[in-house]
Design a protein around this motif. Sequence first.
Motif, PDB file in Angstrom:
ATOM      1  N   VAL A  84       0.822  -1.220   0.000  1.00  9.44           N
ATOM      2  CA  VAL A  84       0.000   0.000   0.000  1.00  9.44           C
ATOM      3  C   VAL A  84       0.850   1.262   0.000  1.00  9.44           C
ATOM      4  CG1 VAL A  84      -1.913  -1.153   1.159  1.00  9.44           C
ATOM      5  CG2 VAL A  84      -0.167   0.029   2.524  1.00  9.44           C
ATOM      6  N   ALA A  85       2.163   1.124   0.224  1.00  8.86           N
ATOM      7  CA  ALA A  85       3.057   2.281   0.242  1.00  8.86           C
ATOM      8  C   ALA A  85       4.458   1.844  -0.145  1.00  8.86           C
ATOM      9  CB  ALA A  85       3.074   2.931   1.623  1.00  8.86           C
ATOM     10  N   THR A  86       5.214   2.756  -0.744  1.00 14.67           N
ATOM     11  CA  THR A  86       6.622   2.493  -1.074  1.00 14.67           C
ATOM     12  C   THR A  86       7.476   3.593  -0.459  1.00 14.67           C
ATOM     13  OG1 THR A  86       6.413   3.683  -3.167  1.00 14.67           O
ATOM     14  CG2 THR A  86       6.077   1.281  -3.209  1.00 14.67           C
ATOM     15  N   LEU A  87       8.654   3.213   0.005  1.00 19.64           N
ATOM     16  CA  LEU A  87       9.561   4.153   0.655  1.00 19.64           C
ATOM     17  C   LEU A  87      10.914   4.111  -0.041  1.00 19.64           C
ATOM     18  CD1 LEU A  87      10.433   6.056   2.946  1.00 19.64           C
ATOM     19  CD2 LEU A  87      10.797   4.036   4.369  1.00 19.64           C
ATOM     20  N   ARG A  99       0.199  10.262  -2.875  1.00 16.35           N
ATOM     21  CA  ARG A  99       0.689  11.367  -2.041  1.00 16.35           C
ATOM     22  C   ARG A  99       2.119  11.079  -1.608  1.00 16.35           C
ATOM     23  NH1 ARG A  99      -2.394  13.905   3.271  1.00 16.35           N
ATOM     24  NH2 ARG A  99      -0.639  15.123   4.107  1.00 16.35           N
ATOM     25  N   THR A 100       2.993  12.093  -1.677  1.00 16.99           N
ATOM     26  CA  THR A 100       4.393  11.935  -1.296  1.00 16.99           C
ATOM     27  C   THR A 100       4.622  12.542   0.079  1.00 16.99           C
ATOM     28  OG1 THR A 100       5.117  11.990  -3.597  1.00 16.99           O
ATOM     29  CG2 THR A 100       6.779  12.441  -1.914  1.00 16.99           C
ATOM     30  N   LEU A 101       5.209  11.743   0.972  1.00 11.93           N
ATOM     31  CA  LEU A 101       5.471  12.184   2.340  1.00 11.93           C
ATOM     32  C   LEU A 101       6.977  12.199   2.589  1.00 11.93           C
ATOM     33  CD1 LEU A 101       2.875   9.886   4.170  1.00 11.93           C
ATOM     34  CD2 LEU A 101       2.487  12.167   3.208  1.00 11.93           C
ATOM     35  N   PRO A 102       7.537  13.317   3.047  1.00  9.20           N
ATOM     36  CA  PRO A 102       8.962  13.339   3.397  1.00  9.20           C
ATOM     37  C   PRO A 102       9.218  12.506   4.646  1.00  9.20           C
ATOM     38  CG  PRO A 102       7.942  15.416   3.999  1.00  9.20           C
ATOM     39  CD  PRO A 102       6.892  14.635   3.262  1.00  9.20           C
ATOM     40  N   VAL A 103      10.319  11.790   4.680  1.00 10.83           N
ATOM     41  CA  VAL A 103      10.630  10.924   5.815  1.00 10.83           C
ATOM     42  C   VAL A 103      12.071  11.125   6.266  1.00 10.83           C
ATOM     43  CG1 VAL A 103       8.978   9.171   5.036  1.00 10.83           C
ATOM     44  CG2 VAL A 103      11.389   8.956   4.441  1.00 10.83           C
ATOM     45  N   SER A 104      12.311  10.724   7.483  1.00  4.60           N
ATOM     46  CA  SER A 104      13.662  10.628   8.036  1.00  4.60           C
ATOM     47  C   SER A 104      13.851   9.186   8.464  1.00  4.60           C
ATOM     48  CB  SER A 104      13.827  11.568   9.230  1.00  4.60           C
ATOM     49  OG  SER A 104      15.114  11.405   9.810  1.00  4.60           O
ATOM     50  N   LYS A 167      11.770  19.144  11.420  1.00  7.42           N
ATOM     51  CA  LYS A 167      12.484  19.556  10.213  1.00  7.42           C
ATOM     52  C   LYS A 167      13.313  18.432   9.597  1.00  7.42           C
ATOM     53  CE  LYS A 167      12.826  24.417  11.603  1.00  7.42           C
ATOM     54  NZ  LYS A 167      13.737  25.565  11.889  1.00  7.42           N
ATOM     55  N   ALA A 168      13.486  17.346  10.314  1.00  9.32           N
ATOM     56  CA  ALA A 168      14.327  16.267   9.800  1.00  9.32           C
ATOM     57  C   ALA A 168      13.711  15.514   8.614  1.00  9.32           C
ATOM     58  CB  ALA A 168      14.669  15.286  10.927  1.00  9.32           C
ATOM     59  N   PRO A 169      12.400  15.183   8.628  1.00  6.32           N
ATOM     60  CA  PRO A 169      11.835  14.431   7.494  1.00  6.32           C
ATOM     61  C   PRO A 169      12.060  15.148   6.166  1.00  6.32           C
ATOM     62  CG  PRO A 169      10.307  14.402   9.327  1.00  6.32           C
ATOM     63  CD  PRO A 169      11.392  15.357   9.701  1.00  6.32           C
ATOM     64  N   GLY A 170      12.607  14.391   5.200  1.00  6.57           N
ATOM     65  CA  GLY A 170      12.887  14.938   3.875  1.00  6.57           C
ATOM     66  C   GLY A 170      14.273  15.511   3.723  1.00  6.57           C
ATOM     67  N   LEU A 181       8.155  10.745  10.372  1.00  7.53           N
ATOM     68  CA  LEU A 181       7.397  11.669   9.537  1.00  7.53           C
ATOM     69  C   LEU A 181       7.041  12.921  10.327  1.00  7.53           C
ATOM     70  CD1 LEU A 181       5.949   8.537   9.059  1.00  7.53           C
ATOM     71  CD2 LEU A 181       5.286   9.781   7.022  1.00  7.53           C
ATOM     72  N   ARG A 182       6.623  13.964   9.606  1.00  4.39           N
ATOM     73  CA  ARG A 182       6.056  15.124  10.271  1.00  4.39           C
ATOM     74  C   ARG A 182       4.751  14.710  10.943  1.00  4.39           C
ATOM     75  NH1 ARG A 182       6.873  18.855   4.869  1.00  4.39           N
ATOM     76  NH2 ARG A 182       9.175  18.971   4.971  1.00  4.39           N
ATOM     77  N   THR A 183       4.379  15.439  11.974  1.00  8.57           N
ATOM     78  CA  THR A 183       3.228  15.032  12.782  1.00  8.57           C
ATOM     79  C   THR A 183       1.949  14.912  11.963  1.00  8.57           C
ATOM     80  OG1 THR A 183       4.199  16.035  14.756  1.00  8.57           O
ATOM     81  CG2 THR A 183       1.820  15.619  14.788  1.00  8.57           C
ATOM     82  N   ASP A 184       1.661  15.895  11.122  1.00  6.24           N
ATOM     83  CA  ASP A 184       0.430  15.849  10.326  1.00  6.24           C
ATOM     84  C   ASP A 184       0.437  14.661   9.361  1.00  6.24           C
ATOM     85  OD1 ASP A 184      -0.530  18.063  11.603  1.00  6.24           O
ATOM     86  OD2 ASP A 184       0.002  19.474  10.004  1.00  6.24           O
ATOM     87  N   ASP A 185       1.603  14.400   8.742  1.00  3.04           N
ATOM     88  CA  ASP A 185       1.705  13.267   7.827  1.00  3.04           C
ATOM     89  C   ASP A 185       1.567  11.939   8.574  1.00  3.04           C
ATOM     90  OD1 ASP A 185       2.076  14.983   5.698  1.00  3.04           O
ATOM     91  OD2 ASP A 185       4.267  14.838   5.721  1.00  3.04           O
TER      92      ASP A 185
END
Length: 204
Positions: A84-87, A99-104, A167-170, A181-185
């Motif tokens: 269901v998701a790829t990282l 949808r693209t989500l920035p990650v750390s 600020k770390a994700p992405g 991830l960021r909190t909202d994501d």
Amino acid sequence: MSDDLSAALHDLAADHRTPPPVPGAEIRRRAVLRRRRRRTAVAGGALVTAAVAVTVTVGLLSGSDSRPDRTPAPVATQGHRKVVATLDLDRHRMTVDGRTLPVSAGSAQHPTPTGRMTVTAVHREKRMPAGDTGLGGEYDLKLPWVVELRTPEGRANYLVALTYDEKAPGTRDITRGWIGLRTDDARWLHDRLEPGDVIMVRAG
């Protein structure tokens, strides 16, 4: 006169004497059975009391803040769920439903495992041990929107909201193997994923 009266009374008592309904041996046997039944009832009551105490204790312990808010999927069916998701670890990006989500992800010393990760539980909030956070032995973190994962090697991993460094994700990989991830994501993803869903993690 007195002797005649005594004799008459003895005769009267003998005429109205009722023999015991059962022999003496039978009476003793029944008394033994009654004692055994009483001991069994007492022991049974003690077992029920112990079982209730254990149930209450387990119920209290299970009320911790790490209790999943969605039921874990049976292990036998988890491998049949679709991805269901790829990282992409190199690009610091996760793609879910377009949808693209920035990650750390994990640092060089503690890299994030690659391959198929299966969602095993979803937590509204979970206390993460200090040893896993890398923030020092005295800092346990209670993080929101936690998704618990199982790596291809069968180990536990997590998707978490990096509330302590939004600020770390992405941009930077700072975790000990977690996917931050960021909190909202993290909240958006938490509400979409179910136990048994699969996330594919790739390096590049």
